[in-house]
Scaffold this active site. Structure first.
Site, PDB file in Angstrom:
ATOM      1  N   GLN A 126      -3.873   4.020  14.877  1.00 24.15           N
ATOM      2  CA  GLN A 126      -3.615   2.751  14.225  1.00 24.15           C
ATOM      3  C   GLN A 126      -3.028   2.434  13.433  1.00 24.15           C
ATOM      4  O   GLN A 126      -2.897   2.804  12.533  1.00 24.15           O
ATOM      5  CB  GLN A 126      -4.866   1.680  14.244  1.00 24.15           C
ATOM      6  CG  GLN A 126      -4.463   0.388  14.085  1.00 24.15           C
ATOM      7  CD  GLN A 126      -5.775  -0.608  13.603  1.00 24.15           C
ATOM      8  OE1 GLN A 126      -6.418  -0.364  12.864  1.00 24.15           O
ATOM      9  NE2 GLN A 126      -5.868  -1.704  13.071  1.00 24.15           N
ATOM     10  N   SER A 129      -0.985  -0.744   8.737  1.00 29.80           N
ATOM     11  CA  SER A 129      -1.313  -1.096   7.537  1.00 29.80           C
ATOM     12  C   SER A 129      -0.137   0.215   7.109  1.00 29.80           C
ATOM     13  O   SER A 129       0.724   0.948   7.853  1.00 29.80           O
ATOM     14  CB  SER A 129      -2.324  -0.838   6.714  1.00 29.80           C
ATOM     15  OG  SER A 129      -3.048  -1.345   7.509  1.00 29.80           O
ATOM     16  N   GLU A 249     -10.935  -5.804  17.620  1.00 32.43           N
ATOM     17  CA  GLU A 249     -11.846  -4.791  16.541  1.00 32.43           C
ATOM     18  C   GLU A 249     -12.791  -5.435  15.668  1.00 32.43           C
ATOM     19  O   GLU A 249     -13.940  -4.459  15.340  1.00 32.43           O
ATOM     20  CB  GLU A 249     -10.521  -4.405  15.316  1.00 32.43           C
ATOM     21  CG  GLU A 249      -9.815  -3.145  14.185  1.00 32.43           C
ATOM     22  CD  GLU A 249      -9.136  -2.591  13.442  1.00 32.43           C
ATOM     23  OE1 GLU A 249      -8.082  -3.883  13.423  1.00 32.43           O
ATOM     24  OE2 GLU A 249      -9.173  -1.751  12.587  1.00 32.43           O
TER      25      GLU A 249
HETATM   26  C1  LIG Z   1     -11.134   3.714   5.370  1.00 31.87           C
HETATM   27  C2  LIG Z   1      -9.589   3.114   5.631  1.00 31.87           C
HETATM   28  C3  LIG Z   1      -9.750   3.014   6.632  1.00 31.87           C
HETATM   29  C4  LIG Z   1      -7.888   2.476   7.594  1.00 31.87           C
HETATM   30  N1  LIG Z   1      -7.735   2.332   8.293  1.00 31.87           N
HETATM   31  C5  LIG Z   1      -6.673   2.228   8.777  1.00 31.87           C
HETATM   32  C6  LIG Z   1      -6.188   2.384  10.465  1.00 31.87           C
HETATM   33  O1  LIG Z   1      -6.232   3.631  10.854  1.00 31.87           O
HETATM   34  N2  LIG Z   1      -4.904   1.799  10.501  1.00 31.87           N
HETATM   35  C7  LIG Z   1      -4.642   0.661   9.431  1.00 31.87           C
HETATM   36  O2  LIG Z   1      -3.559   0.510  10.266  1.00 31.87           O
HETATM   37  N3  LIG Z   1      -4.728   0.156   8.760  1.00 31.87           N
HETATM   38  C8  LIG Z   1      -6.397   0.945   7.652  1.00 31.87           C
HETATM   39  N4  LIG Z   1      -7.052   0.676   7.156  1.00 31.87           N
HETATM   40  C9  LIG Z   1      -5.960  -0.387   6.446  1.00 31.87           C
HETATM   41  C10 LIG Z   1      -7.152  -1.763   6.237  1.00 31.87           C
HETATM   42  O3  LIG Z   1      -6.644  -2.619   6.988  1.00 31.87           O
HETATM   43  C11 LIG Z   1      -5.833  -2.555   4.827  1.00 31.87           C
HETATM   44  O4  LIG Z   1      -5.826  -1.126   3.928  1.00 31.87           O
HETATM   45  C12 LIG Z   1      -6.865  -3.971   4.443  1.00 31.87           C
HETATM   46  O5  LIG Z   1      -6.094  -5.187   5.520  1.00 31.87           O
HETATM   47  C13 LIG Z   1      -6.463  -4.433   2.815  1.00 31.87           C
HETATM   48  O6  LIG Z   1      -5.224  -4.315   3.096  1.00 31.87           O
HETATM   49  P1  LIG Z   1      -4.573  -3.266   1.362  1.00 31.87           P
HETATM   50  O7  LIG Z   1      -5.307  -2.103   1.041  1.00 31.87           O
HETATM   51  O8  LIG Z   1      -3.263  -3.013   1.745  1.00 31.87           O
HETATM   52  O9  LIG Z   1      -5.079  -4.371  -0.318  1.00 31.87           O
HETATM   53  P2  LIG Z   1      -4.470  -5.621  -0.660  1.00 31.87           P
HETATM   54  O10 LIG Z   1      -3.600  -6.373   0.789  1.00 31.87           O
HETATM   55  O11 LIG Z   1      -3.239  -5.278  -1.917  1.00 31.87           O
HETATM   56  O12 LIG Z   1      -5.532  -6.011  -0.613  1.00 31.87           O
HETATM   57  C14 LIG Z   1      -6.115  -6.069  -2.299  1.00 31.87           C
HETATM   58  C15 LIG Z   1      -7.516  -7.049  -2.215  1.00 31.87           C
HETATM   59  O13 LIG Z   1      -7.126  -7.927  -2.732  1.00 31.87           O
HETATM   60  C16 LIG Z   1      -8.045  -8.714  -2.030  1.00 31.87           C
HETATM   61  N5  LIG Z   1      -6.657  -9.929  -1.201  1.00 31.87           N
HETATM   62  C17 LIG Z   1      -5.352  -9.553  -0.922  1.00 31.87           C
HETATM   63  N6  LIG Z   1      -4.138 -11.092  -0.992  1.00 31.87           N
HETATM   64  C18 LIG Z   1      -5.557 -11.867  -1.076  1.00 31.87           C
HETATM   65  C19 LIG Z   1      -5.456 -13.142  -0.560  1.00 31.87           C
HETATM   66  N7  LIG Z   1      -4.393 -14.086  -0.339  1.00 31.87           N
HETATM   67  N8  LIG Z   1      -6.781 -13.715  -1.015  1.00 31.87           N
HETATM   68  C20 LIG Z   1      -7.953 -13.454  -1.524  1.00 31.87           C
HETATM   69  N9  LIG Z   1      -7.390 -12.412  -1.790  1.00 31.87           N
HETATM   70  C21 LIG Z   1      -6.567 -10.933  -1.171  1.00 31.87           C
HETATM   71  C22 LIG Z   1      -7.792  -7.918  -0.504  1.00 31.87           C
HETATM   72  O14 LIG Z   1      -8.699  -8.631   0.119  1.00 31.87           O
HETATM   73  C23 LIG Z   1      -8.294  -6.892  -1.648  1.00 31.87           C
HETATM   74  O15 LIG Z   1      -9.535  -7.172  -1.936  1.00 31.87           O
HETATM   75  C24 LIG Z   1      -7.753   1.040   6.359  1.00 31.87           C
HETATM   76  C25 LIG Z   1      -7.955   1.069   4.806  1.00 31.87           C
HETATM   77  C26 LIG Z   1      -9.300   1.852   4.888  1.00 31.87           C
HETATM   78  C27 LIG Z   1      -9.948   1.319   3.757  1.00 31.87           C
END
Ligand SMILES: Cc1cc2nc3c(=O)[nH]c(=O)nc-3n(C[C@H](O)[C@H](O)[C@H](O)COP(=O)(O)OP(=O)(O)OC[C@H]3O[C@@H](n4cnc5c(N)ncnc54)[C@H](O)[C@@H]3O)c2cc1C
Length: 401
Positions: A126, A129, A249
């Site tokens: 996928q 991100s 998902e």
């Molecule tokens: C083990 C793992 C596997 C993954 N696998 C995939 C994959 O296969 N393909 C893919 O595309 N993605 C994948 N992801 C990505 C995942 O979907 C994102 O990590 C997730 O959507 C969070 O985005 P970010 O890491 O950029 O965190 P950020 O958006 O930077 O957020 C950091 C923190 O701030 C909080 N936050 C941010 N905005 C707000 C808001 N508006 N209100 C309240 N809180 C907020 C978040 O909840 C989080 O706690 C994976 C992630 C992990 C950890």
């Protein structure tokens, strides 16, 4: 809601149980029960066995080679697989891109990709991100431009980076959100592309998790050529398809059968573990925590069944609710497992997860991998859209905040 299984569903459970008892290789079940790491071959081995039985598309309609099972049958299937120690069927093809191709793909895409998902020929990953585009996914910057080659043929030229791409190192195909109109409002300039992972210009960099597993990757696209026909649906409409996929998902993340199995394993562990001369299970404080988790799990099970029966589509508040409660419970179960094994959880040895440790573990065999699992599943409240964001969605859709 009638919580009794009908005679037809009970007969179905018997049939499923008999199939799994006959078909699941004991060495695979052994690895799953001990929480050891599974290889791509392990996953594909079980996938191929289930495919031969015609049951990989548990949630797919029969016209696309699925089982056409009702939600209760799917639930029974998942529950029996979990109890028996069957590896999961990877969700990226079957539960994620498959439904999108069925709903929005061209006839040629359906004819080509769907059978390959069922057979296990294509392992999907996928590509949503990006650095700077996780929770705020619509900010993604990976760019796809329509360009003409020297022979006049047209293709997409993709440049950019994805991150956290789960098991991309095994994947044959990636479904990607790409920006096709940088001028449009950010949700309106995104398209949904299917990209062959062997395309020149794609490179991977591994990211290691807390338990040292290479489970996620960075994926780089440097002038990657993608055939025009690999666009799903209409150009710049990818956000709609992306949200449709996320609904599938998130609902799929609350895998009740697996949690029930984990809770049962926790009870067995607590029955063996001694605490001040009696089984930990007899400890009133510990058993109260266990009972509380069990009640929460039963409540979640009923909610999951209700959601499955409502046949909802797309990302609504129910999918977010299941994602939040499912992952919270999963983490709580693993946390209590750690509490149950106490000091035996401390010497965390990744070699046990690979099944190649030289010395026996000091605790129970099934406790050896629990620290790694506990650490690994800190991810569950983040992936599929973090739980904070899911709470935002719930508050908007249900409470109108
Ligand atoms: C083990 C793992 C596997 C993954 N696998 C995939 C994959 O296969 N393909 C893919 O595309 N993605 C994948 N992801 C990505 C995942 O979907 C994102 O990590 C997730 O959507 C969070 O985005 P970010 O890491 O950029 O965190 P950020 O958006 O930077 O957020 C950091 C923190 O701030 C909080 N936050 C941010 N905005 C707000 C808001 N508006 N209100 C309240 N809180 C907020 C978040 O909840 C989080 O706690 C994976 C992630 C992990 C950890």
């Amino acid at each position: 809601m009638d919580l009794q299984y009908s005679p037809e569903h009970q007969a179905f459970r018997t049939e499923v149980r008999a199939f799994i008892a006959r078909a699941l290789p004991p060495e695979l079940a052994h690895k799953v029960h001990l929480h050891l790491r599974l290889s791509k071959q392990d996953y594909l081995r079980w996938h191929t066995i289930v495919a031969a039985q015609g049951w990989v598309g548990a949630s797919w309609p029969q016209e696309y080679g699925g089982t056409g099972w009702d939600p209760i049958r799917r639930h029974i299937w998942e529950e029996e697989c979990a109890q028996a120690g069957a590896p999961i069927i990877m969700p990226f093809g079957v539960n994620m891109v498959g439904p999108v191709i069925m709903a929005f793909g061209s006839p040629a895409q359906k004819a080509h990709y769907l059978p390959r998902i069922l057979s296990g020929e294509d392992w999907w990953c996928q590509g949503y991100s990006e650095p700077g585009a996780g929770s705020d996914l619509a900010s993604l910057r990976t760019r796809a431009e329509k360009v003409s080659g020297q022979d006049g043929s047209q293709y997409w030229l993709v440049n950019g980076q994805k991150t956290w791409t789960t098991l991309a190192q095994h994947a044959d195909m990636i479904f990607c959100l790409v920006r096709t109109d940088p001028q449009a409002r950010k949700q309106e300039g995104i398209s949904f592309l299917l990209i062959d992972m062997k395309s020149p210009g794609i490179t991977l960099r591994p990211i290691h998790m807390l338990d040292e597993e290479h489970e996620v990757n960075e994926v780089f696209f440097d002038n990657v050529k993608v055939p025009l026909e690999n666009l799903v649906g209409a150009e710049n409409r990818g956000w709609t398809y992306a949200k449709y996929l996320l609904g599938h998902e998130r609902t799929g993340i609350a895998v009740i059968g697996r949690y029930k199995h984990d809770l049962a394993a926790l009870k067995r562990l607590a029955a063996r573990q001694q605490n001040h001369g009696r089984a930990l299970l007899q400890d009133p404080l510990f058993s109260a925590k266990l009972a509380s988790l069990e009640i929460e799990l039963m409540a979640l099970e009923v909610t999951v069944l209700r959601t499955l029966c409502s046949q909802h589509q797309g990302p609504d508040a129910k999918a977010s609710l299941l994602k939040v409660r499912g992952t919270e419970l999963q983490q709580a179960i693993y946390e209590l497992q750690m509490e149950a094994i106490g000091p035996y959880g401390l010497p965390f040895e990744p070699d046990y997860l690979e099944g190649r440790a030289e010395a026996p573990h000091t605790g129970f065999a099934d406790a050896a991998a629990l620290a790694g699992r506990y650490l690994n599943f800190r991810k569950a409240s983040i992936y599929g859209g973090s739980n904070e964001i899911q709470r935002n969605i719930i508050s908007q859709l249900i409470l109108g905040l």
